[in-house]
Design a protein around this motif. Structure first.
Motif, PDB file in Angstrom:
ATOM      1  N   VAL A  15      -3.823   6.910  -2.970  1.00 34.86           N
ATOM      2  CA  VAL A  15      -3.414   5.637  -2.372  1.00 34.86           C
ATOM      3  C   VAL A  15      -3.492   4.570  -3.457  1.00 34.86           C
ATOM      4  CG1 VAL A  15      -3.980   3.868  -0.665  1.00 34.86           C
ATOM      5  CG2 VAL A  15      -4.196   6.288  -0.074  1.00 34.86           C
TER       6      VAL A  15
ATOM      7  N   LYS B 111       1.108   5.511  -0.383  1.00 37.48           N
ATOM      8  CA  LYS B 111       0.464   6.815  -0.387  1.00 37.48           C
ATOM      9  C   LYS B 111       1.378   7.734  -1.188  1.00 37.48           C
ATOM     10  CE  LYS B 111      -1.755   8.163   3.287  1.00 37.48           C
ATOM     11  NZ  LYS B 111      -2.070   8.730   4.622  1.00 37.48           N
TER      12      LYS B 111
ATOM     13  N   ARG C 265       0.859  -1.187   0.000  1.00 42.14           N
ATOM     14  CA  ARG C 265       0.000   0.000   0.000  1.00 42.14           C
ATOM     15  C   ARG C 265       0.892   1.232   0.000  1.00 42.14           C
ATOM     16  NH1 ARG C 265      -2.135   3.621   3.729  1.00 42.14           N
ATOM     17  NH2 ARG C 265      -4.252   4.293   3.276  1.00 42.14           N
TER      18      ARG C 265
END
Length: 83
Positions: free
Chosen positions: A70, A61, A59
């Protein structure tokens, strides 16, 4: 004998193609982060390993032009589908 030789040559030539099939390589989170930076031109604000429905995912950002996004990526470098 000639048939066996032809089959051997075909298999010998096919092995690199089969080995280089997409999705075989598993990248580290750092490698995927570097790829994302190069492809999107974004700054990476954070990177985490998360457990998705289909297994381990990364993940990220990202920030570009004041917008924050994101993205979920698979360890093979492909973008994960977000549900």
């Amino acid at each position: 004998m000639r048939l066996l030789l032809n089959i051997t040559v075909i298999l010998f030539l096919a092995i690199p193609v089969l080995h280089a099939a997409p999705g075989n390589k598993q990248y580290t989170i750092d490698e995927v982060a570097k790829q994302l930076q190069q492809r999107t031109g974004s700054k990476i604000l954070s990177a985490d390993v998360v457990q998705g429905k289909s297994g381990k995912q990364y993940r990220f950002k990202l920030e570009k032009d004041g917008l924050i996004k994101v993205m979920l990526m698979n360890p093979d470098g492909t973008r994960a589908k977000r549900k």
